[in-house]
Structure formats: structure tokens, C-alpha cells
Design a protein around this motif. Structure first.
Motif, PDB file in Angstrom:
ATOM      1  N   ASP A 148     -20.603  -1.472  10.186  1.00 32.50           N
ATOM      2  CA  ASP A 148     -19.419  -2.247   9.841  1.00 32.50           C
ATOM      3  C   ASP A 148     -19.695  -3.720  10.129  1.00 32.50           C
ATOM      4  O   ASP A 148     -19.688  -4.154  11.280  1.00 32.50           O
ATOM      5  N   ASP A 170     -21.302  -2.225   5.273  1.00 36.60           N
ATOM      6  CA  ASP A 170     -20.015  -2.710   4.783  1.00 36.60           C
ATOM      7  C   ASP A 170     -19.914  -4.186   5.151  1.00 36.60           C
ATOM      8  O   ASP A 170     -20.298  -4.596   6.249  1.00 36.60           O
ATOM      9  N   ASP A 229     -17.914  -6.232   8.606  1.00 40.08           N
ATOM     10  CA  ASP A 229     -16.751  -7.022   8.211  1.00 40.08           C
ATOM     11  C   ASP A 229     -16.318  -7.841   9.423  1.00 40.08           C
ATOM     12  O   ASP A 229     -15.719  -7.309  10.361  1.00 40.08           O
ATOM     13  N   ILE A 254     -14.052   0.614   9.446  1.00 40.10           N
ATOM     14  CA  ILE A 254     -14.771   1.841   9.125  1.00 40.10           C
ATOM     15  C   ILE A 254     -14.434   2.949  10.120  1.00 40.10           C
ATOM     16  O   ILE A 254     -14.183   4.097   9.730  1.00 40.10           O
ATOM     17  N   SER A 312     -14.288  -1.221   1.383  1.00 46.04           N
ATOM     18  CA  SER A 312     -14.581  -0.404   2.567  1.00 46.04           C
ATOM     19  C   SER A 312     -14.360   1.078   2.289  1.00 46.04           C
ATOM     20  O   SER A 312     -15.058   1.937   2.830  1.00 46.04           O
TER      21      SER A 312
END
Length: 314
Positions: free
Chosen positions: A107, A190, A109, A115, A85
Motif C-alpha cells: 500500500d 497500490d 497510497d 488496502i 485500490s
């Protein structure tokens, strides 16, 4: 110098990381190690021609009429704690700071996306809000679902809560990415530290995958297993670029060792820099807090190469 608009692809018997890196820094679009499979060479040539055509159309102000979309850069790593990240955030900020393209980072994740925390942001809306309204969202509406990083101009689509992720499918994520790619030049993704349906979509849809690993045994082992799984699932690996991230001052393992273990070229090496952690504590990436540090320069150069630019050797 005589033909600056001619895209260059380098191929060589050399598998040394420094040779490949020098070629990319000198402006090569791609570096292929011999022997080169015909389909690999064809794919590289077509992508280089497409990138040059997009650049030409942008220069002429005709890109809007061309049937193209933004570059999708997926940042993935097969293990947590490897700085994935951090690499993603810094590369996205560096791309935005170039002020030559519109950039959004997403983001994805689905554990605990961070983030916005790394950029000291407090978003009002997240990916789940965009997906709820996606059928009626137009280009002008997108900023309502994003938050802007004022120091760089980067836009961020924040991750929903852990519980909200349970209601989100991989197909929905694909739709959101495709929508953003229609309105931004660069879409940086990410991902989480495991292969799941969502991360598989980000690999499949990507123009380029920055695959982050460290030189630690566990990280290299998990990378080998994840790459093997992708091959089993018939995902193309031609767009994967290995990035070795230095996270320990005691790391004495050379990238060539990682390269040999993975049987893949190492595309980029980010040196260890204690200022990376200091920047995290300050709520801003090292690209902002310490732009002259060795890690910041490496990340900035990586962003330049991704954007198709040329980096002067220091």
C-alpha cells in the motif's frame, strides 16, 4: 497445441479492443498495433523470451540460481474515486488464489491507504517499520513486517500513517520494492491518485503498469495529462496497460471512445457490478464475497492474463 511452450506475440492493423482482448485471452504474450516501431517489437520479443525462460527454470526447479526477480505490477490512476485500490486489491487476491506464485501487495497510497481495511486486517507493522530495519532484514525476516490474508494467502505490507509518510523518500520506497521482488514472485503496488516522486518510482520500476480510468470526462482528462507528464519526464510508457473500470450503472460510454481520446489501446474493461460496493462493506474483495459475479470473473481473468495464463472464452 503442438508447441505450447512457444510464446506468441500478435500484431495487427486492427485497433479494436475486442480483437486485442481475444488475442490476450487466447494466450498471446503481447498485442502490438501496426505500424510497430522496431524498438517496441524488440522489447516485446525479449520480454516474452525472458518470461518463457523463467517459466522453464521454475519448472526445472532452477529459478533460484537464475539472476531474475519477481514481477512488479503497479496499479495507478490519475484521479481519486475511480476504484483503483479496489482493482488492485482484487487482482492481488486473485493472483494469490491461483496458488502458483507468492504474492505481496504494498500500500503506497501516501494519502490514506486502505488496502488493509478492504481486507479486514489490523497490521502490527507497516512500511515505515520495514524501512527502519531494511539494512538488516533478510528474506526470512520479511513475514514479520507483513500481514497474511488467510482466505487467499496474499501478503500485505501496510501503509504508514499520513505523518510518517513525510519522513519517507522515493529512494527508500524503491529499496523496499526491490527487496520484496527478490523474495516474492509477484509484487503488486497500490499508489496514490497523483503523480509524485513515489508514484513515479512505481511506474519506472514496474514490469507492468495497470493504469485505471473510468469513462467519466474528468478521469479521462486527468489520464491524458498524467501520460503527457510522464512523456515529458522521459518515462517509458511501453509497459502501461489501460484498464477501464465501470463504476456507474448509467455509464453508456464505450471503451472505444476512451481509446480514441487517449490514443492508446484499452487493455481491459471491468464491467459495472453493484456487488463490488457490497463486498467493500463486508471488508472483503468481490473475488471472495461474490466470485461468480461479472466483475469478479473479469478481475480474475485479468489476473490470469497478467500471470501469463490462458482464459477460456465464456
Amino acid at each position: 497445441s503442438l508447441l505450447p511452450e512457444t510464446p506468441v506475440i500478435v500484431y495487427s492493423h486492427s485497433r479494436e479492443i475486442e480483437t486485442a482482448r481475444k488475442a490476450m485471452l487466447a494466450g498471446a504474450r503481447d498485442y502490438l498495433a501496426r505500424p510497430v516501431a522496431p524498438e517496441t517489437l524488440r522489447d516485446s520479443v525479449l520480454k516474452a523470451m525472458e518470461a518463457e525462460e523463467n517459466r522453464r527454470l521454475r519448472k526445472l526447479g532452477q529459478l533460484a540460481a537464475a539472476p531474475t526477480q519477481g514481477t512488479i505490477i503497479t496499479v495507478f490512476g490519475a484521479k481519486g474515486g475511480i476504484g483503483k485500490s479496489t482493482v488492485c486489491t482484487n487482482v492481488a487476491v486473485a493472483l494469490a488464489k491461483q496458488h502458483t506464485a507468492s504474492v505481496v501487495v504494498v500500500d503506497l497510497d501516501n494519502g490514506f491507504g486502505d488496502i488493509t481495511g478492504m481486507l479486514d486486517m489490523r497490521p502490527e507493522r507497516t512500511l515505515s517499520d520495514l524501512l527502519r530495519d531494511i539494512d538488516k532484514v533478510e528474506g526470512d525476516d520479511l513475514p514479520k513486517y507483513l500481514v497474511k490474508h488467510e482466505l487467499s494467502g496474499l501478503y500485505v505490507l501496510a501503509a504508514p500513517s499520513v505523518l510518517e509518510w513525510r519522513q519517507i523518500s522515493a529512494d527508500q520506497v524503491r529499496r523496499a520494492i526491490e527487496l520484496l521482488a527478490k523474495h516474492f514472485d509477484k509484487v503488486v503496488l497500490d499508489t496514490c491518485g497523483t503523480l509524485n516522486e513515489i508514484s513515479e518510482v512505481t511506474v519506472e520500476i514496474a514490469t507492468m503498469v495497470l493504469w485505471v480510468t473510468t469513462t467519466e470526462f474528468a478521469s479521462v482528462r486527468d489520464t491524458i495529462e498524467a501520460l503527457r507528464a510522464l512523456k515529458t519526464l522521459s518515462y517509458s510508457q511501453e509497459r502501461i496497460r489501460i484498464v477501464v473500470n465501470g463504476i456507474s450503472p448509467d455509464d453508456s460510454v464505450r471503451p472505444s471512445v476512451v481509446q480514441e481520446a487517449l490514443q492508446r489501446e484499452v487493455f481491459w474493461q471491468i464491467p459495472y457490478d453493484k456487488k463490488v460496493r457490497q463486498g467493500t462493506h463486508l471488508g472483503q474483495p468481490i473475488i471472495i464475497t461474490a466470485p461468480q459475479s461479472v466483475a469478479a470473473k473479469s478481475l480474475s481473468d485479468l489476473a490470469t492474463v497478467i500471470a501469463g495464463g490462458r482464459v477460456e472464452n465464456s
